[in-house]
Write an enzyme that holds these catalytic residues in place. Structure first.
Site, short mmCIF file in Angstrom:
data_model
loop_
_atom_site.label_atom_id
_atom_site.label_comp_id
_atom_site.label_asym_id
_atom_site.label_seq_id
_atom_site.Cartn_x
_atom_site.Cartn_y
_atom_site.Cartn_z
N HIS A 13 0.45 26.82 -15.00
CA HIS A 13 -0.26 27.85 -15.77
C HIS A 13 -0.54 29.08 -14.91
CE1 HIS A 13 -4.29 29.24 -17.49
NE2 HIS A 13 -3.44 29.47 -18.45
N HIS A 55 -2.55 38.71 -16.58
CA HIS A 55 -3.24 38.08 -17.71
C HIS A 55 -4.18 39.02 -18.44
CE1 HIS A 55 -6.48 35.80 -19.71
NE2 HIS A 55 -5.48 35.01 -20.07
O1 G3P Z 1 -0.48 29.50 -22.57
C1 G3P Z 1 -1.59 28.66 -22.50
C2 G3P Z 1 -2.82 29.43 -22.13
O2 G3P Z 1 -2.51 30.07 -20.96
C3 G3P Z 1 -3.27 30.45 -23.10
O3 G3P Z 1 -4.42 31.04 -22.70
O4 G3P Z 1 -5.88 32.73 -21.72
O5 G3P Z 1 -4.43 31.44 -20.24
O6 G3P Z 1 -3.45 33.12 -21.74
P1 G3P Z 1 -4.52 32.13 -21.54
#
Ligand code: G3P
Length: 250
Positions: A13, A55
């Site tokens: 992630h 992000h």
């Molecule tokens: O893609 C899974 C998750 O990452 C979505 O949430 O906030 O990390 O983009 P975020």
């Protein structure tokens, strides 16, 4: 989709973000080196229309700069230090372009590109990401995801062979996406939050002939439980821990 890959697929992630600054080449290279099957990253456009990987809507949290990504041209984004917020060891890491990430790890790991133009939904992000996927010939190694169904339907029109996962917010906010939105949309996978996954939900997705990829799973017990329920993929900040928990460590 991805018949030759392990189950569950381990997505790092934002890269191996427990051990390196999120969404940097260092985090993506580390994930590949640790043995992650896939990485997840966040794509958005700079002010001059380049696809960059970060992000948040602003650069404030993860760099030494200030301002909205959408207001800063690539040259200004590249000046920023995207490593020091995590640790001085990573000082000098830069915000990568998607082009760079594809070149660095596109042949080593699968890549979940989250289309994150949530504050600029009418921009040209989807078309530009599709161009890069085609240029790097990664159509079979990428999955698109987004909380915005419109992004995924646009991706489906432009690049039908590349799979799409619908992201669902936790709790009541994500209820529509997890139920009717997913069932009646053209998606190959549901991407729900860990708190909303049950064996019944996994069964329902599988009866539709689709996959379920769960975020964000950082505890070994949760990883093992989700595997026992038949979940097809997990997003984790710590792919090394996931490999150990799932009995895949060397
Ligand atoms: O893609 C899974 C998750 O990452 C979505 O949430 O906030 O990390 O983009 P975020």
């Amino acid at each position: 989709m991805w018949p030759d890959h392990p189950f569950p697929v381990i997505f790092a992630h934002r890269g191996a973000s427990a051990h390196a600054p999120e969404n940097t080449l260092a985090a993506f290279e580390l994930a590949a080196q640790q043995g992650a099957d896939a990485i997840e990253l966040d794509a958005k456009l700079s002010a001059d229309g380049q696809v960059v990987v970060i992000h948040d809507t602003t650069v404030d949290r993860t760099t030494d700069g200030h301002g909205r990504v959408a207001d800063l041209p690539l040259a200004a984004l590249r000046e920023l230090d995207a490593g020091s917020f995590f640790s001085q060891t990573f000082r000098g890491e830069r915000i990568p372009t998607l082009d760079e990430v594809f070149a660095a790890v596109g042949k080593k790991v699968l890549i979940n590109v989250e289309l994150t133009n949530y504050k600029t939904p009418r921009d040209r992000l989807v078309g530009k990401v599709v161009e890069l996927v085609e240029r790097h010939a990664l159509q079979a190694r990428v999955i698109f995801s987004s909380f915005f169904p419109k992004n995924l339907s646009q991706a489906a029109r432009l690049l039908p062979e590349t799979p799409r996962g619908l992201l669902a917010l936790p709790g009541v906010l994500g209820w529509w996406s997890r139920s009717f939105g997913f069932t009646f949309g053209a998606y190959q996978a549901l991407h729900p939050h860990l708190s909303n996954v049950t064996p019944q939900q996994v069964g329902r997705v599988h009866r539709l002939g689709r996959r379920i990829h769960v975020w964000t799973v950082n505890a070994a017990d949760d990883m093992r439980r989700l595997k026992s329920w038949g979940v097809d993929g997990i997003f984790t900040d710590d792919p090394q821990l996931a490999l150990q928990a799932l009995g895949r460590a060397e």
